[in-house]
Design a protein around this motif. Structure first.
Motif, PDB file in Angstrom:
ATOM      1  N   GLU A 185     -15.294  25.273 -16.200  1.00  0.00           N
ATOM      2  CA  GLU A 185     -14.791  26.649 -16.237  1.00  0.00           C
ATOM      3  C   GLU A 185     -14.892  27.244 -17.649  1.00  0.00           C
ATOM      4  N   LEU A 186     -14.482  26.450 -18.626  1.00  0.00           N
ATOM      5  CA  LEU A 186     -14.560  26.894 -20.014  1.00  0.00           C
ATOM      6  C   LEU A 186     -15.999  27.206 -20.406  1.00  0.00           C
ATOM      7  N   VAL A 187     -16.887  26.359 -19.988  1.00  0.00           N
ATOM      8  CA  VAL A 187     -18.304  26.559 -20.283  1.00  0.00           C
ATOM      9  C   VAL A 187     -18.766  27.879 -19.663  1.00  0.00           C
ATOM     10  N   ALA A 188     -18.351  28.101 -18.418  1.00  0.00           N
ATOM     11  CA  ALA A 188     -18.755  29.317 -17.702  1.00  0.00           C
ATOM     12  C   ALA A 188     -18.289  30.555 -18.466  1.00  0.00           C
ATOM     13  N   GLU A 189     -17.033  30.551 -18.851  1.00  0.00           N
ATOM     14  CA  GLU A 189     -16.476  31.658 -19.627  1.00  0.00           C
ATOM     15  C   GLU A 189     -17.310  31.942 -20.868  1.00  0.00           C
ATOM     16  N   LEU A 228     -26.262  26.227 -24.423  1.00  0.00           N
ATOM     17  CA  LEU A 228     -25.641  26.418 -25.722  1.00  0.00           C
ATOM     18  C   LEU A 228     -24.133  26.159 -25.649  1.00  0.00           C
ATOM     19  N   ALA A 229     -23.521  26.771 -24.655  1.00  0.00           N
ATOM     20  CA  ALA A 229     -22.075  26.616 -24.496  1.00  0.00           C
ATOM     21  C   ALA A 229     -21.703  25.142 -24.322  1.00  0.00           C
ATOM     22  N   ILE A 230     -22.524  24.435 -23.560  1.00  0.00           N
ATOM     23  CA  ILE A 230     -22.266  23.013 -23.326  1.00  0.00           C
ATOM     24  C   ILE A 230     -22.297  22.267 -24.653  1.00  0.00           C
ATOM     25  N   ARG A 231     -23.284  22.599 -25.453  1.00  0.00           N
ATOM     26  CA  ARG A 231     -23.409  21.915 -26.725  1.00  0.00           C
ATOM     27  C   ARG A 231     -22.236  22.252 -27.655  1.00  0.00           C
TER      28      ARG A 231
END
Lengths: 339, 339
Positions: A14-18, A47-50
């Motif tokens: 969820e955080l990644v999605a945001e 990018l967010a994942i990283r």
DNA sequence: CTGAAAGCGCTTACAG
DNA sequence: CTGAAAGCGCTTACAG
């Protein structure tokens, strides 16, 4: 990261999605390598994942997918024997190597450890998507029934020939034993003995059959047939008995290199010269075969490759692919100094 | 169960609840051994569980509880070394035995297998509730940082003495080595050498210190200090070199029984009599210590018990209990024929 | 190609 | 002592 920095909450999908400005579904898709994601979205998610150092939660994924992404390797032997036998080490290595390229984890089940029922329960309990079983004994019938519930692949044939739908990776043990015995016979030896393997296992049974066939084909009679348990200790003990019995044995086929190693020890202790006084061969090309005195002439199999193949077949079966029930691997004769 | 019987759907907690005529919460309570359940309800649930052959879904439970009920055993060695060293086998056995009495599963991580980063990722990924680490080398610093994220317990001290909050189960390696060396000195030997362990590990380092202390206390100077890697092969190789160097060594302390075993092989090959010509002792009472010729006088530790203690401490830490940072286990001198 | 929403099978405050 | 309900963190038709 400093030790004093506040620990951030474990990042979720969820955080990644945001952060990436997309839906959770999209994040899930890129995590799972789906094609149907526009490059820009994919990049944002990656990018967010990283940045977040995101790692998917395995339990949540398992629950949602209905699969665990892990497989069991069950070995119906005790820890001591498991660790002492180089064969197991190699198979584990092969399995691990194949699995490393997949999303699957390996759980090792040494099944005599606790009560066998616990193992069965574990396998039935949906904890794994499939199981590899090694060193299957005749009385391990419990596992056979699991075949209806869980994809399984055996290393070495099972004893129940009636059963259908069982998948095994094996060598031709009869041919291997026959070939090893023929080497001894080729040396002109006529008083042949064998230290056979456990007769409640396919490998033990089949290698004895191969020995007998070779002896018979040569128009001879076995001088002695003794049953060991594949360990060096049993080989040594039995060789000592054979010596004590004064049978004038001049040729020996040991059904495992470990037993061959033990036999060679007993022979050395008794001052018997190998191969001058007695010619000995075996099956397995492991550290025992190579470090014995003299080094063993033996039939090499490839247990590491066997492990790989077992793992590959199991994963394919889990994925619903069709695979052959029997995979028979090649062996090759390794000539050294003991024959 | 007949093979043709339709396979019933995997029973869930909900099915059990229905059959027992209670809520899912109640079923969950009896499954988890909560006290707050009326005996009648408990019995009904237990019956339903048995009838349905219900086994809780591990993934669902993990997800709900926020814990995985599994721990990792990480061993920064390759598969071959892992299997060859009886020490590891024993520790695994001890860990497995303790865990058998708990709800925790063990995942074995041979960390040089794949890239080390993968192991770290796995440990960070919430796949396990804690980790046991064995055979820790100085450069495995990556694991140290994990200590902030995950409860960890080390088998054998780590190299970083600065770090706080690290939990280790160990023996007093200095004292052990000292005692073993003193046995040699007690035989009146004065030309002392040691085959030391890897100097990037606590055990390797400390045992060398203990050797030096004993030598110094006796008013002697070491004749040779050579570094092995704890394996028989290294012991054999180094002993051969020592022999070639013609140092007239009459006393040897090998930092592991495996190296002692190898040294004894080299000595036998060179026709040197043990203990007449040279007195040798070691640390570890394993199959190598017992099966060498002659059998080794050695310091026995108890790796199986070590494994148990490590597991116990880890589980306690996972459960938030307080445990001591240092657990030092006893050792004892075993006198055999090599000294 | 993307999102809203239901659902995977449990556990656990919360209220009673 | 017990149940209704929310929630754990994902995936996956379904609809668009």
């Amino acid at each position: 990261m400093s030790m004093h920095e506040a620990r951030s909450p474990k990042p979720t999908l969820e955080l990644v999605a945001e952060r990436a400005g997309v839906s959770r579904a999209t994040v899930s898709r890129v995590v799972n390598g789906s094609e149907r994601v526009k490059p820009a979205a994919r990049r944002a998610v990656e990018l967010a994942i990283r940045e977040l150092n995101y790692v998917p939660n395995r339990a949540a994924r398992s629950l949602a997918q209905g699969r665990t992404n892990s497989v069991a390797l069950v070995v119906p032997e005790n820890t001591a024997k498991f660790f002492a036998d180089p064969y197991f080490a190699k198979v584990v290595q092969g399995v691990a190597r194949y699995l490393a390229g997949t999303e699957f984890m390996l759980t090792l089940l040494l099944s005599t450890e606790a009560d066998p029922a616990k193992t069965t329960r574990y396998l039935q309990g949906g904890n794994v998507d499939g199981a590899l079983v090694l060193s299957h004994h005749a009385d391990d019938r419990s596992y056979a029934d699991l075949g209806n519930v869980l994809p399984m692949v055996y290393g070495g044939r099972t004893m129940s020939t009636d059963q259908k739908d069982i998948y095994v990776v094996d060598i031709d043990n009869i041919a291997a034993a026959k070939q090893a015995t023929e080497v001894v016979i080729g040396q002109g030896r006529t008083k042949l003995a064998t230290i056979a393997g456990p007769q409640d296992m396919g490998a033990g049974l089949d290698r004895l059959v191969g020995f007998k066939q070779a002896v018979q084909n040569a128009g001879l009679e076995p001088v002695a047939i003794e049953i060991g348990d594949f360990t060096p200790a049993s080989g040594r003990r039995i060789m000592r008995q054979l010596l004590d019995a004064n049978l004038a044995v001049d040729g020996l086929f040991a059904a495992s290199a470990q037993m061959g190693f033990g036999a060679l020890q007993a022979l050395a202790e008794a001052g018997v010269k190998v191969p001058e006084d007695i010619s000995v061969t075996s099956v397995d090309d492991d550290s025992f075969a190579r470090s014995s005195t003299p080094p063993l002439t033996t039939i090499a199999q490839n247990p590491e490759r066997q492990g790989e193949i077992m793992a590959e077949l199991l994963i394919k079966r889990i994925n619903g692919e069709q695979v052959p029930e029997w995979s028979i691997m090649d062996t090759k004769l390794v000539l050294r100094a003991s024959h």
